[in-house]
Design a protein around this motif. Sequence first.
Motif, PDB file in Angstrom:
ATOM      1  N   ASN A 152       0.823  -1.210   0.000  1.00  0.00           N
ATOM      2  CA  ASN A 152       0.000   0.000   0.000  1.00  0.00           C
ATOM      3  C   ASN A 152       0.857   1.260   0.000  1.00  0.00           C
ATOM      4  OD1 ASN A 152      -2.308  -1.551   0.008  1.00  0.00           O
ATOM      5  ND2 ASN A 152      -2.614  -1.394   2.211  1.00  0.00           N
ATOM      6  N   LYS A 153       1.959   1.224   0.745  1.00  0.00           N
ATOM      7  CA  LYS A 153       2.865   2.375   0.772  1.00  0.00           C
ATOM      8  C   LYS A 153       3.479   2.604  -0.605  1.00  0.00           C
ATOM      9  CE  LYS A 153       6.507   2.177   3.539  1.00  0.00           C
ATOM     10  NZ  LYS A 153       7.542   2.368   4.572  1.00  0.00           N
ATOM     11  N   MET A 154       3.837   1.527  -1.283  1.00  0.00           N
ATOM     12  CA  MET A 154       4.398   1.654  -2.626  1.00  0.00           C
ATOM     13  C   MET A 154       3.369   2.239  -3.596  1.00  0.00           C
ATOM     14  SD  MET A 154       6.516  -1.838  -3.123  1.00  0.00           S
ATOM     15  CE  MET A 154       8.027  -2.163  -2.249  1.00  0.00           C
ATOM     16  N   ILE A 155       2.132   1.779  -3.506  1.00  0.00           N
ATOM     17  CA  ILE A 155       1.062   2.296  -4.365  1.00  0.00           C
ATOM     18  C   ILE A 155       0.861   3.782  -4.110  1.00  0.00           C
ATOM     19  CG2 ILE A 155      -1.427   2.196  -4.819  1.00  0.00           C
ATOM     20  CD1 ILE A 155       0.121  -0.127  -6.030  1.00  0.00           C
ATOM     21  N   LEU A 156       0.890   4.182  -2.848  1.00  0.00           N
ATOM     22  CA  LEU A 156       0.749   5.594  -2.501  1.00  0.00           C
ATOM     23  C   LEU A 156       1.853   6.418  -3.138  1.00  0.00           C
ATOM     24  CD1 LEU A 156      -0.798   7.627  -0.511  1.00  0.00           C
ATOM     25  CD2 LEU A 156       1.225   7.326   0.905  1.00  0.00           C
ATOM     26  N   TRP A 157       3.079   5.962  -3.025  1.00  0.00           N
ATOM     27  CA  TRP A 157       4.209   6.699  -3.602  1.00  0.00           C
ATOM     28  C   TRP A 157       4.123   6.776  -5.117  1.00  0.00           C
ATOM     29  CZ3 TRP A 157       7.593   9.981  -1.769  1.00  0.00           C
ATOM     30  CH2 TRP A 157       7.918   9.952  -0.422  1.00  0.00           C
ATOM     31  N   VAL A 158       3.764   5.675  -5.754  1.00  0.00           N
ATOM     32  CA  VAL A 158       3.811   5.613  -7.217  1.00  0.00           C
ATOM     33  C   VAL A 158       2.648   6.354  -7.869  1.00  0.00           C
ATOM     34  CG1 VAL A 158       3.660   4.029  -9.182  1.00  0.00           C
ATOM     35  CG2 VAL A 158       5.171   3.515  -7.277  1.00  0.00           C
ATOM     36  N   TYR A 159       1.461   6.289  -7.293  1.00  0.00           N
ATOM     37  CA  TYR A 159       0.291   6.871  -7.943  1.00  0.00           C
ATOM     38  C   TYR A 159      -0.179   8.183  -7.320  1.00  0.00           C
ATOM     39  CZ  TYR A 159      -0.109   2.508 -10.485  1.00  0.00           C
ATOM     40  OH  TYR A 159       0.150   1.441 -11.293  1.00  0.00           O
ATOM     41  N   VAL A 160      -0.276   8.227  -6.008  1.00  0.00           N
ATOM     42  CA  VAL A 160      -0.871   9.393  -5.348  1.00  0.00           C
ATOM     43  C   VAL A 160       0.111  10.555  -5.266  1.00  0.00           C
ATOM     44  CG1 VAL A 160      -1.966  10.209  -3.223  1.00  0.00           C
ATOM     45  CG2 VAL A 160      -2.458   7.911  -4.081  1.00  0.00           C
ATOM     46  N   PHE A 161       1.355  10.295  -4.911  1.00  0.00           N
ATOM     47  CA  PHE A 161       2.328  11.370  -4.737  1.00  0.00           C
ATOM     48  C   PHE A 161       2.513  12.209  -6.009  1.00  0.00           C
ATOM     49  CE2 PHE A 161       6.869  12.709  -4.801  1.00  0.00           C
ATOM     50  CZ  PHE A 161       6.766  13.706  -3.840  1.00  0.00           C
ATOM     51  N   PRO A 162       2.722  11.600  -7.191  1.00  0.00           N
ATOM     52  CA  PRO A 162       2.857  12.428  -8.404  1.00  0.00           C
ATOM     53  C   PRO A 162       1.594  13.241  -8.707  1.00  0.00           C
ATOM     54  CG  PRO A 162       3.702  10.247  -8.824  1.00  0.00           C
ATOM     55  CD  PRO A 162       3.024  10.194  -7.497  1.00  0.00           C
ATOM     56  N   LEU A 163       0.427  12.654  -8.480  1.00  0.00           N
ATOM     57  CA  LEU A 163      -0.824  13.368  -8.717  1.00  0.00           C
ATOM     58  C   LEU A 163      -0.953  14.580  -7.803  1.00  0.00           C
ATOM     59  CD1 LEU A 163      -3.599  13.482 -10.146  1.00  0.00           C
ATOM     60  CD2 LEU A 163      -4.471  12.081  -8.264  1.00  0.00           C
ATOM     61  N   VAL A 164      -0.632  14.393  -6.549  1.00  0.00           N
ATOM     62  CA  VAL A 164      -0.701  15.500  -5.590  1.00  0.00           C
ATOM     63  C   VAL A 164       0.291  16.595  -5.962  1.00  0.00           C
ATOM     64  CG1 VAL A 164      -0.239  16.126  -3.171  1.00  0.00           C
ATOM     65  CG2 VAL A 164      -1.632  14.125  -3.696  1.00  0.00           C
ATOM     66  N   MET A 165       1.492  16.205  -6.342  1.00  0.00           N
ATOM     67  CA  MET A 165       2.496  17.203  -6.752  1.00  0.00           C
ATOM     68  C   MET A 165       2.018  17.997  -7.966  1.00  0.00           C
ATOM     69  SD  MET A 165       5.266  17.342  -4.868  1.00  0.00           S
ATOM     70  CE  MET A 165       6.595  17.876  -5.931  1.00  0.00           C
ATOM     71  N   MET A 166       1.402  17.329  -8.935  1.00  0.00           N
ATOM     72  CA  MET A 166       0.921  18.012 -10.126  1.00  0.00           C
ATOM     73  C   MET A 166      -0.213  18.982  -9.771  1.00  0.00           C
ATOM     74  SD  MET A 166      -0.532  16.478 -13.702  1.00  0.00           S
ATOM     75  CE  MET A 166      -2.093  15.975 -13.004  1.00  0.00           C
ATOM     76  N   VAL A 167      -1.142  18.555  -8.941  1.00  0.00           N
ATOM     77  CA  VAL A 167      -2.264  19.417  -8.543  1.00  0.00           C
ATOM     78  C   VAL A 167      -1.756  20.627  -7.758  1.00  0.00           C
ATOM     79  CG1 VAL A 167      -4.330  19.509  -7.086  1.00  0.00           C
ATOM     80  CG2 VAL A 167      -3.981  17.586  -8.640  1.00  0.00           C
ATOM     81  N   ILE A 168      -0.796  20.416  -6.881  1.00  0.00           N
ATOM     82  CA  ILE A 168      -0.208  21.534  -6.135  1.00  0.00           C
ATOM     83  C   ILE A 168       0.462  22.511  -7.099  1.00  0.00           C
ATOM     84  CG2 ILE A 168       1.655  22.167  -4.533  1.00  0.00           C
ATOM     85  CD1 ILE A 168       0.901  19.657  -2.909  1.00  0.00           C
TER      86      ILE A 168
END
Length: 142
Positions: free
Chosen positions: A67-83
């Motif tokens: 789950n931590k890997m999924i968070l890093w790979v999918y959610v983190f880039p999306l959040v960075m782009m939205v920010i």
Amino acid sequence: MKETGYIVSTNGEYASVVFKRGSACGENCGSCKGGCEVSAVTTQIKNTLGANVGDKVKVTLEQKVFNKMILWVYVFPLVMMVIGIGFGINVFKDAGYKNYELFSFLLGMVALAISYLILNIVSKKMRNNNDCSLRMVEVIKG
């Protein structure tokens, strides 16, 4: 997460294990007629069970780590782009740029690229962490 794979080669204390990727139709390709190709993924895993070439092995990865890997790979880039886009809209609109949406989008893409650079660094650190690695748990006789 548990997967089953086949050992295709061994090299010292490591084994190359091939995993068949699941298809989008849930392995019932005859009913969907989508014509998708099911590919395979090969990875190096520490051969703690002394398995040999051709053996079928069960491999596990702790769900929390997965789950931590999924968070890093999918959610983190999306959040960075939205920010990046949100920050760009505020800055470029207040600065009076007519094309503030375009500049904001470009800033979002830069933030996305930065997130992938960060992920590369995190990936290198996680590779050395034994908690984040796949483990052989069983040689399946068959």
